[in-house]
Design a protein around this motif. Structure first.
Motif, PDB file in Angstrom:
ATOM      1  N   UNK A   1       1.826  -1.628   4.775  1.00 32.78           N
ATOM      2  CA  UNK A   1       1.151  -2.568   3.887  1.00 32.78           C
ATOM      3  C   UNK A   1       0.079  -1.971   3.003  1.00 32.78           C
ATOM      4  N   UNK A   2      -0.715  -2.879   2.433  1.00 33.76           N
ATOM      5  CA  UNK A   2      -1.889  -2.475   1.673  1.00 33.76           C
ATOM      6  C   UNK A   2      -1.630  -1.842   0.328  1.00 33.76           C
ATOM      7  N   UNK A   3      -0.397  -1.896  -0.159  1.00 35.07           N
ATOM      8  CA  UNK A   3      -0.118  -1.303  -1.465  1.00 35.07           C
ATOM      9  C   UNK A   3      -0.064   0.211  -1.452  1.00 35.07           C
ATOM     10  N   UNK A   4       0.022   0.821  -0.274  1.00 32.37           N
ATOM     11  CA  UNK A   4       0.130   2.278  -0.187  1.00 32.37           C
ATOM     12  C   UNK A   4       1.588   2.714  -0.362  1.00 32.37           C
ATOM     13  N   UNK A   5       1.807   4.013  -0.396  1.00 31.33           N
ATOM     14  CA  UNK A   5       3.154   4.576  -0.548  1.00 31.33           C
ATOM     15  C   UNK A   5       3.831   4.618   0.820  1.00 31.33           C
ATOM     16  N   UNK A   6       4.979   3.924   0.941  1.00 28.80           N
ATOM     17  CA  UNK A   6       5.645   3.825   2.242  1.00 28.80           C
ATOM     18  C   UNK A   6       7.081   4.354   2.166  1.00 28.80           C
ATOM     19  N   UNK A   7       7.838   4.106   3.223  1.00 24.93           N
ATOM     20  CA  UNK A   7       9.227   4.563   3.272  1.00 24.93           C
ATOM     21  C   UNK A   7       9.342   6.064   3.423  1.00 24.93           C
ATOM     22  N   UNK A   8       8.428   6.673   4.179  1.00 23.35           N
ATOM     23  CA  UNK A   8       8.432   8.126   4.339  1.00 23.35           C
ATOM     24  C   UNK A   8       7.837   8.499   5.694  1.00 23.35           C
ATOM     25  N   UNK A   9       8.145   9.723   6.110  1.00 25.76           N
ATOM     26  CA  UNK A   9       7.556  10.257   7.332  1.00 25.76           C
ATOM     27  C   UNK A   9       6.766  11.507   6.962  1.00 25.76           C
TER      28      UNK A   9
END
Length: 289
Positions: free
Chosen positions: A242-250
């Motif tokens: 959440x929070x508008x950060x960059x996701x979908x990654x490890x």
């Protein structure tokens, strides 16, 4: 800005993730029914009056203390004066919170179309206990009753009520790479993430204007152990949502380039609009997010 500046919650014997500036643990709320009452049930006029009176009495004591402090202030040296100033800052902050609490005591609480839950006493039903707390956290955030929550999940030595699990949770965490223990531990941990995903899904489905609630809510989920079997606390598994950060990654870090986990909290603080450059061992933002 909210009725409760923060909520400390726990589903695990009252273990708390919240501490004061001086390092004292904040006692968590462990009862979903009491939390519901705190968030949504209006007290009677007499109860409200009693609460306001209690807050006003507290402020009277503060006034008395401040008068005495002023007398002491004239007699102390420079170092003691600095210590006294730290104390006074804490007193002033506390007084502001009491004034705010008094104002909120006279404002109506939000109404929700959800009945008061019944507490689940059976610790083996960790799914039911966790789901109740997640549901109430969602209600607290979506009604803007608070904007900051810490929550300690379940995890003791009970045998949880899940098919395929017949050993205590703590014993399973000390698996020693035993395939059978790892298989049972995986059943429990998968269920933990099913519950977490439900919580994320509710935040995602709740719209506020053009955004969903998950767009505005930063969530950190993790463990204090990288390898519970050996009590190793390096290379911790952390989920950030959440929070508008960059996701979908490890993101994986190695060697001297590994940032401290506390850098993630610096990023969260800045997300909340605070001008923070450090937190504990954190010395900057977390890279890559």
């Amino acid at each position: 800005l909210t009725r409760y500046p923060s909520l400390s919650l726990s589903a695990n014997h009252g273990v708390s993730l919240s501490v004061t500036r001086s390092g004292v643990k904040v006692p968590p709320e462990v009862s979903p029914s009491r939390l519901y009452e705190k968030l949504f049930l209006e007290g009677s006029a007499a109860q409200k009056e009693k609460q306001v009176k209690r807050l006003q009495d507290g402020r009277s004591v503060m006034d008395l203390v401040m008068d005495e402090v002023k007398q002491v202030e004239r007699k102390v040296g420079r170092e003691d004066h600095e210590t006294l100033e730290q104390y006074l800052t804490s007193v002033r902050d506390f007084e502001k919170r009491m004034i705010s609490a008094e104002e909120w005591a006279n404002k109506p609480k939000p109404k929700v179309d959800v009945p008061k839950p019944k507490d689940i006493e059976d610790r083996a039903d960790f799914v039911g206990r966790m789901r109740l707390m997640y549901d109430l956290m969602f209600l607290a955030i979506s009604t803007d009753s608070t904007r900051l929550i810490t929550f300690t999940g379940s995890g003791s030595n009970e045998v949880v009520s899940l098919d395929g699990v017949d050993d205590g949770w703590h014993n399973l965490s000390h698996h020693g790479k035993d395939p059978e223990k790892l298989e049972q531990l995986a059943i429990i941990e998968k269920e933990e993430f099913v519950l977490f995903a439900e919580f994320i899904g509710k935040l995602k489905a709740f719209r506020e204007g053009e955004h969903s609630l998950i767009d505005q809510t930063a969530i950190v989920m993790g463990s204090s152990l990288g390898n519970a079997s050996s009590h190793n606390n390096t290379n911790l598994p952390i989920v950030f949502a959440g929070g508008g950060f960059k996701h979908g990654q490890h993101l994986a870090f190695e060697g001297k380039e590994t940032p401290p986990l506390a850098n993630l909290f610096v990023s969260c603080l800045q997300h909340m609009g605070l001008e923070a450059e450090s937190f504990s061992s954190g010395n900057g933002k977390m890279p890559g997010i």
